[in-house]
Structure formats: C-alpha cells, structure tokens
Design a protein around this motif. Structure first.
Motif, PDB file in Angstrom:
ATOM      1  N   GLN A 104       0.959  -1.107   0.124  1.00  0.00           N
ATOM      2  CA  GLN A 104       0.031  -0.086   0.037  1.00  0.00           C
ATOM      3  C   GLN A 104       1.034   1.317   0.253  1.00  0.00           C
ATOM      4  O   GLN A 104       0.538   2.028  -0.646  1.00  0.00           O
ATOM      5  CB  GLN A 104      -0.897   0.007   1.197  1.00  0.00           C
ATOM      6  CG  GLN A 104      -1.761   1.299   1.207  1.00  0.00           C
ATOM      7  CD  GLN A 104      -2.783   1.225   2.506  1.00  0.00           C
ATOM      8  OE1 GLN A 104      -2.664   0.355   3.148  1.00  0.00           O
ATOM      9  NE2 GLN A 104      -3.517   2.012   2.533  1.00  0.00           N
ATOM     10  N   GLN A 105       1.776   1.289   0.846  1.00  0.00           N
ATOM     11  CA  GLN A 105       2.751   2.526   0.842  1.00  0.00           C
ATOM     12  C   GLN A 105       3.540   2.764  -0.676  1.00  0.00           C
ATOM     13  O   GLN A 105       3.723   3.810  -0.943  1.00  0.00           O
ATOM     14  CB  GLN A 105       3.950   2.330   1.971  1.00  0.00           C
ATOM     15  CG  GLN A 105       3.464   2.295   3.398  1.00  0.00           C
ATOM     16  CD  GLN A 105       4.027   1.855   4.322  1.00  0.00           C
ATOM     17  OE1 GLN A 105       5.225   1.217   4.275  1.00  0.00           O
ATOM     18  NE2 GLN A 105       4.188   2.501   5.716  1.00  0.00           N
ATOM     19  N   TRP A 154       1.013   4.332  -2.945  1.00  0.00           N
ATOM     20  CA  TRP A 154       0.945   5.663  -2.575  1.00  0.00           C
ATOM     21  C   TRP A 154       2.269   6.497  -2.990  1.00  0.00           C
ATOM     22  O   TRP A 154       2.147   7.584  -3.757  1.00  0.00           O
ATOM     23  CB  TRP A 154       0.992   5.727  -1.125  1.00  0.00           C
ATOM     24  CG  TRP A 154       0.683   7.186  -0.738  1.00  0.00           C
ATOM     25  CD1 TRP A 154      -0.377   8.046  -0.646  1.00  0.00           C
ATOM     26  CD2 TRP A 154       1.715   7.939  -0.175  1.00  0.00           C
ATOM     27  NE1 TRP A 154      -0.024   9.407  -0.204  1.00  0.00           N
ATOM     28  CE2 TRP A 154       1.306   9.161   0.060  1.00  0.00           C
ATOM     29  CE3 TRP A 154       3.308   7.664   0.074  1.00  0.00           C
ATOM     30  CZ2 TRP A 154       2.288  10.202   0.838  1.00  0.00           C
ATOM     31  CZ3 TRP A 154       4.001   8.632   0.675  1.00  0.00           C
ATOM     32  CH2 TRP A 154       3.443  10.148   0.761  1.00  0.00           C
ATOM     33  N   LYS A 170       2.277   6.994  -6.871  1.00  0.00           N
ATOM     34  CA  LYS A 170       1.369   7.896  -7.385  1.00  0.00           C
ATOM     35  C   LYS A 170       1.773   9.232  -7.114  1.00  0.00           C
ATOM     36  O   LYS A 170       1.762  10.156  -7.708  1.00  0.00           O
ATOM     37  CB  LYS A 170      -0.035   7.708  -6.541  1.00  0.00           C
ATOM     38  CG  LYS A 170      -0.972   6.784  -7.268  1.00  0.00           C
ATOM     39  CD  LYS A 170      -2.107   6.500  -6.412  1.00  0.00           C
ATOM     40  CE  LYS A 170      -2.958   5.373  -6.618  1.00  0.00           C
ATOM     41  NZ  LYS A 170      -4.250   5.249  -5.799  1.00  0.00           N
TER      42      LYS A 170
END
Length: 76
Positions: A60-61, A64, A67
């Motif tokens: 997930q990190q 992020w 992006k």
C-alpha cells in the motif's frame, strides 16, 4: 524549499543525515526524478522500481509513493 534538489545519488544519501520532514521528502523525490531523467529512464521505469517488492515499504505504501512520484514527475 529549504533543501536544494539533489544532483546525484550521493546527494540523496547525504539527506539521511537530516531530520525528516515534508520538505526533505519532496527534495529527495525531486532529486530522484532529476537523476532518473538525466539517465534517460522513463516514468514507467521509475514507477516499476518504486512498486518493486522491498523490505522497507508495504504494498500500500509503495502504491501511494508511486502515485506521488507520478504527480511530481508531471509537475517537475
């Protein structure tokens, strides 16, 4: 910004000696983009490197950060 944009990998590694804050992170990301572009790499190649599995960030990190790097690439 209080930190100059790093011009080399050594400059980025030297940032480790600084206290981490938003401006330091922004400077490091800008430096990575600057270096990657100077080496002729594409955003897709950089994104693949960011998304590669590692022991520092979870999935997930990494998404992020990918992006964030893509947005910075477009604005840099």
């Amino acid at each position: 910004m209080n930190y100059p944009i790093p011009d080399s990998p050594q400059d980025i590694f030297a940032l480790q000696q600084k206290q981490v804050d938003e401006e330091l992170v922004a400077s490091a990301i800008a430096g990575v983009i600057k270096i990657v572009r100077s080496q002729g790499q594409s955003l897709e190649e950089l994104t693949a490197q960011v998304l590669a599995d590692d022991t520092v960030l979870d999935q997930q990190q990494r998404r992020w950060l990918s992006k964030l790097v893509s947005q910075a690439w477009e604005n840099f």
